[in-house]
Write a protein that holds these residues in place. Structure first.
Motif, PDB file in Angstrom:
ATOM      1  N   LEU A  76       0.823  -1.214   0.000  1.00 41.46           N
ATOM      2  CA  LEU A  76       0.000   0.000   0.000  1.00 41.46           C
ATOM      3  C   LEU A  76       0.858   1.265   0.000  1.00 41.46           C
ATOM      4  O   LEU A  76       0.476   2.280  -0.589  1.00 41.46           O
ATOM      5  N   THR A  92      -1.082   4.562  -1.299  1.00 39.11           N
ATOM      6  CA  THR A  92      -2.367   4.547  -0.607  1.00 39.11           C
ATOM      7  C   THR A  92      -2.140   4.852   0.861  1.00 39.11           C
ATOM      8  O   THR A  92      -3.026   5.335   1.545  1.00 39.11           O
ATOM      9  N   PRO A 104      -8.680  -0.413  -1.999  1.00 39.97           N
ATOM     10  CA  PRO A 104      -8.172  -1.755  -2.313  1.00 39.97           C
ATOM     11  C   PRO A 104      -9.290  -2.793  -2.278  1.00 39.97           C
ATOM     12  O   PRO A 104     -10.280  -2.640  -1.565  1.00 39.97           O
ATOM     13  N   GLU A 125      -5.716  -5.739   2.737  1.00 36.53           N
ATOM     14  CA  GLU A 125      -5.403  -4.332   2.486  1.00 36.53           C
ATOM     15  C   GLU A 125      -6.469  -3.422   3.083  1.00 36.53           C
ATOM     16  O   GLU A 125      -6.158  -2.359   3.614  1.00 36.53           O
ATOM     17  N   ILE A 136      -5.993  -0.363   5.872  1.00 37.20           N
ATOM     18  CA  ILE A 136      -6.563   0.988   5.736  1.00 37.20           C
ATOM     19  C   ILE A 136      -7.436   1.311   6.950  1.00 37.20           C
ATOM     20  O   ILE A 136      -7.380   2.408   7.511  1.00 37.20           O
TER      21      ILE A 136
END
Length: 195
Positions: free
Chosen positions: A40, A45, A61, A66, A70
């Motif tokens: 990431l 991201t 994602p 993932e 986040i």
């Protein structure tokens, strides 16, 4: 006869693995979390600064691991806390359950079976697994983050240093070889239930 059936399942089970499943075979849940953070960060991201992560960008994602990363860092949060939260998440547990069902990981101790180690070695020798999934943050060398596909735009100079710092922040001093297939700790849960 049963033994032969299981071996066939395990031998064919490695063909459809994703990078996070290979990461689990290489280093357990911790390696899965580390790999997701690195992936990431490379895709911008996540932003890393002073050993803290925060979600940036508009990419959403698709992989559950993932998404767990986040969700673990909506604001600036220490890298180690994000890694620990994701390592103990149900998304990483689901990766392990799938590998157990394929016969690549033992149900009780969640370590790779012989077939799992062979699958990982075959994928690694064929170049199907990112280096950070195999070796963790130790695979990040200064300057390597600047190199990318030939048709890509140049990466800002500071990103290489940031990824190198992230590798140091994630490295806890333990071995990163294929023998370290354990998570190095408990997530507070017992063994996996029956499938």
């Amino acid at each position: 006869m049963t033994r032969r059936f299981r071996r066939g399942r395990a031998d064919s089970g490695g063909k459809g693995l994703d990078p996070y499943e290979y990461a689990y075979l290489a280093g357990g849940g911790r390696r899965v979390a580390e790999s997701a953070v690195v992936a990431l960060t490379e895709r911008r991201t996540l932003a890393l600064g002073a050993a803290r992560l925060r979600a940036i960008g508009e990419e959403r994602p698709e992989h559950p691991v993932e998404l767990a990363v986040i969700a673990a860092c909506p604001r600036r949060r220490p890298v180690r806390e994000v890694i620990e939260a994701v390592r103990c998440s149900s998304e990483v547990d689901e990766v392990a359950r799938r590998l157990v069902s394929l016969g690549l990981v033992r149900r009780w101790r969640r370590k790779p079976t012989r077939a799992g180690r062979r699958c990982l070695a075959d994928a690694a020798s064929a170049g199907h697994v990112p280096a950070y999934a195999l070796h963790g943050p130790a695979a990040l060398v200064p300057g390597s983050a600047r190199l990318g596909p030939l048709d890509a735009r140049p990466v800002p100079d500071g990103l290489g240093r940031i990824l190198a710092r992230m590798g140091k922040a994630l490295d806890d001093g333990r071995g990163h070889g294929m023998d370290s297939g354990t998570d190095g700790g408990s997530c507070g849960g017992g063994g996996s239930g029956g499938d």
